[in-house]
Design an enzyme around this catalytic site. Structure first.
Site, PDB file in Angstrom:
ATOM      1  N   CYS A 102     -82.312 -14.448 -77.517  1.00  0.00           N
ATOM      2  CA  CYS A 102     -83.477 -14.755 -78.332  1.00  0.00           C
ATOM      3  C   CYS A 102     -84.588 -13.786 -77.969  1.00  0.00           C
ATOM      4  CB  CYS A 102     -83.929 -16.197 -78.093  1.00  0.00           C
ATOM      5  SG  CYS A 102     -85.361 -16.695 -79.075  1.00  0.00           S
ATOM      6  N   HIS A 144     -80.032 -20.691 -85.588  1.00  0.00           N
ATOM      7  CA  HIS A 144     -80.958 -20.296 -84.529  1.00  0.00           C
ATOM      8  C   HIS A 144     -82.373 -20.140 -85.093  1.00  0.00           C
ATOM      9  CE1 HIS A 144     -81.838 -17.970 -80.720  1.00  0.00           C
ATOM     10  NE2 HIS A 144     -82.840 -17.566 -81.502  1.00  0.00           N
ATOM     11  N   GLU A 145     -82.500 -19.447 -86.222  1.00  0.00           N
ATOM     12  CA  GLU A 145     -83.835 -19.196 -86.786  1.00  0.00           C
ATOM     13  C   GLU A 145     -84.453 -20.460 -87.384  1.00  0.00           C
ATOM     14  OE1 GLU A 145     -85.162 -16.623 -85.745  1.00  0.00           O
ATOM     15  OE2 GLU A 145     -83.340 -15.552 -85.206  1.00  0.00           O
ATOM     16  N   HIS A 148     -86.069 -22.412 -84.777  1.00  0.00           N
ATOM     17  CA  HIS A 148     -87.425 -21.945 -84.473  1.00  0.00           C
ATOM     18  C   HIS A 148     -88.450 -22.568 -85.421  1.00  0.00           C
ATOM     19  CE1 HIS A 148     -87.076 -19.081 -81.231  1.00  0.00           C
ATOM     20  NE2 HIS A 148     -86.093 -18.438 -81.836  1.00  0.00           N
TER      21      HIS A 148
END
Length: 183
Positions: A102, A144-145, A148
């Site tokens: 990351c 993953h994004e 966020h």
């Protein structure tokens, strides 16, 4: 143009939930995406979410280079793509462990369970509806994004911290494990 800095773990903005974007085609979104593209290019990553540069809006960008694509039938190389207000829907219960790094946690990697296949919907900065079924690296980077956007870091998803470490050491250990073969 000065590239915006990528926030690092410990910054409280990374733990906040991003707000939906009312006008995906607005000039503010285009400017945000340009800032994100510059930050991503500068850092050399494959994905970035707006909160990582301090903007709490539901915007992400991602790409999958040839070398990172898997042989999963719903994967493959992907050009740089921007999505506004993305939504993910897992397709099935099948999960897989995979190594993730990351840009907000530089120099470290961890093994993270992720859904193998999912449907992604959202809007492009041109206002077009976006929908795709993705797998492999595309599915992993999108999860993953989107994490966020929800104030979640990959560390929160890890189940075994013996599978976490500095990138160089992790890569060396994985190469050694492959050389030794199955035990």
């Amino acid at each position: 143009m000065t590239t915006k800095s990528i926030l690092r773990v410990g910054d409280p903005l990374l733990r906040r939930v991003a707000e939906p974007v009312a006008d995906p085609t607005g000039p503010a979104v285009r400017a945000l995406i340009a800032d994100m593209e510059a930050a991503l290019a500068d850092a050399g990553g494959i994905g970035l979410a707006a909160p990582q540069i301090g903007v709490l809006q539901r915007v992400l960008i991602f790409r999958v280079p040839d070398a990172r694509a898997t042989d999963h039938p719903d994967d493959g190389p992907s050009p740089l793509t921007a999505l506004v207000n993305p939504v993910l829907e897992p397709l099935g219960d099948e999960m897989a462990l995979g190594w993730e790094g990351c840009l907000s946690i530089p120099g470290l990697r961890g093994e993270v369970p992720r859904h193998l296949r999912l449907r992604v919907t959202g809007t492009t900065p041109d206002g077009d509806a976006f929908e795709a079924v993705v797998g492999g690296t595309r599915a992993r980077v999108l999860q993953h994004e989107v994490d966020h956007l929800d104030g979640v870091l990959y560390l929160d998803r890890m189940t075994d911290f013996t599978r976490f470490g500095f990138t160089e050491e992790v890569l060396e250990a994985e190469a050694e494990r492959r050389r030794e073969g199955p035990r």
